[in-house]
Design a protein around this motif. Structure first.
Motif, short mmCIF file in Angstrom:
data_model
loop_
_atom_site.label_atom_id
_atom_site.label_comp_id
_atom_site.label_asym_id
_atom_site.label_seq_id
_atom_site.Cartn_x
_atom_site.Cartn_y
_atom_site.Cartn_z
N ASP A 101 1.06 -1.24 -0.15
CA ASP A 101 -0.09 -0.17 -0.15
C ASP A 101 0.84 1.33 0.09
O ASP A 101 2.48 1.50 0.80
N ILE A 102 -0.07 2.44 -0.83
CA ILE A 102 1.29 3.44 -0.46
C ILE A 102 0.52 4.61 -0.84
O ILE A 102 -1.08 4.87 -1.73
N GLU A 103 0.36 5.46 0.50
CA GLU A 103 -0.51 7.06 0.45
C GLU A 103 0.24 7.68 0.50
O GLU A 103 1.91 7.76 0.77
N ASP A 104 -0.50 9.02 0.10
CA ASP A 104 1.02 10.16 0.19
C ASP A 104 0.40 10.62 1.44
O ASP A 104 -1.33 11.15 1.49
N ASP A 105 1.04 11.22 1.77
CA ASP A 105 0.25 12.30 3.40
C ASP A 105 0.62 13.53 3.27
O ASP A 105 0.24 14.79 3.98
N GLY A 106 1.05 14.30 2.00
CA GLY A 106 1.47 15.18 1.75
C GLY A 106 2.73 15.99 1.57
O GLY A 106 3.30 16.20 0.83
N THR A 107 3.58 15.30 2.41
CA THR A 107 4.96 15.66 2.52
C THR A 107 5.57 14.61 2.38
O THR A 107 6.97 14.16 1.87
N ASN A 108 5.13 13.27 2.72
CA ASN A 108 5.97 12.00 3.23
C ASN A 108 5.09 10.83 1.79
O ASN A 108 3.52 10.70 1.79
N TYR A 109 5.94 9.71 0.95
CA TYR A 109 4.34 8.42 0.76
C TYR A 109 5.30 7.49 1.88
O TYR A 109 6.37 7.10 1.70
N ILE A 110 3.90 7.17 1.99
CA ILE A 110 4.05 6.02 3.10
C ILE A 110 4.05 4.75 2.95
O ILE A 110 2.42 4.23 2.43
N ILE A 111 4.59 4.14 2.39
CA ILE A 111 4.55 2.41 1.73
C ILE A 111 5.39 1.65 3.00
O ILE A 111 5.44 0.87 4.07
N ASP A 112 3.61 0.82 3.22
CA ASP A 112 3.45 -0.25 3.53
C ASP A 112 3.80 -1.71 3.29
O ASP A 112 2.81 -1.77 2.10
N VAL A 113 4.33 -2.45 2.81
CA VAL A 113 4.64 -3.45 2.73
C VAL A 113 4.20 -5.24 3.65
O VAL A 113 5.04 -4.94 4.90
N GLU A 114 3.39 -5.62 3.39
CA GLU A 114 3.18 -6.82 3.91
C GLU A 114 4.17 -8.25 3.62
O GLU A 114 4.41 -8.67 2.62
N LEU A 115 4.70 -8.94 4.89
CA LEU A 115 5.88 -9.77 3.87
C LEU A 115 5.42 -11.07 5.71
O LEU A 115 6.50 -10.73 6.80
N PRO A 116 4.33 -11.09 6.15
CA PRO A 116 3.85 -11.83 6.87
C PRO A 116 4.55 -13.39 6.95
O PRO A 116 5.34 -14.15 6.00
N GLY A 117 5.20 -13.43 8.22
CA GLY A 117 6.15 -14.72 8.61
C GLY A 117 7.52 -14.62 8.29
O GLY A 117 8.61 -15.51 8.26
N TYR A 118 7.81 -13.58 7.73
CA TYR A 118 9.45 -13.03 7.24
C TYR A 118 9.73 -12.88 8.92
O TYR A 118 9.11 -11.69 9.22
N LYS A 119 10.95 -12.65 9.76
CA LYS A 119 12.23 -12.20 10.59
C LYS A 119 12.67 -10.68 10.25
O LYS A 119 13.19 -10.54 9.04
N LYS A 120 12.82 -9.77 10.86
CA LYS A 120 13.53 -8.28 10.82
C LYS A 120 14.95 -8.64 10.24
O LYS A 120 15.23 -8.28 9.44
#
Length: 137
Positions: free
Chosen positions: A33-52
């Protein structure tokens, strides 16, 4: 004896979703998901089951690339009688063009509950120009 509509027992065996859904699973990895908050793009990437520690992001030539690796190893299963044991093992990556003026330190990243959250500024921060003196010989 149970007769199948197919002539070959292996045809039915290999038509099982276990063998067919590997391509489908790869295309559903890294939903973003990519969101535009006005000054930034917020990118949320689903990675279920992956470790940091198995997820990394790289900025190179204006492209933000996200890599994720998973190993198929699981906890010790000694003494257990599995009929089938399914694990994903492999890697995936996804790239986004974010602009050639951005630096790695401009991008903020966090990983929580299988979601990689990246905050990418829409414009590169203004660089404060340092005084550059010309050496006089």
């Amino acid at each position: 004896m149970l007769l199948s509509r197919r002539n070959n027992l292996f045809d039915e065996f290999f038509n099982d979703p276990f063998f067919n859904d590997s391509v489908q699973n790869r295309t559903t990895l890294m939903r973003t998901d990519i969101e535009d908050d006005g000054t930034n793009y917020i990118i949320d990437v689903e990675l279920p089951g992956y470790k940091k520690e198995n997820v990394r992001a790289e900025l190179k030539d204006g492209y933000l690339t996200i890599f994720a690796e998973a190993s198929g190893s699981s906890e010790d299963s000694e003494g257990r009688n599995f009929l089938r044991k399914e694990r994903y093992s492999g890697s995936c990556k996804r790239s986004f063009y974010v602009g050639s003026q951005l630096r790695q330190e401009d991008i903020k990243a966090a990983f929580d509950n299988g979601i990689l959250k990246l905050t990418v500024p829409k414009e590169a921060p203004k660089q404060i120009e340092e005084n550059h003196y010309i050496t006089i010989e």
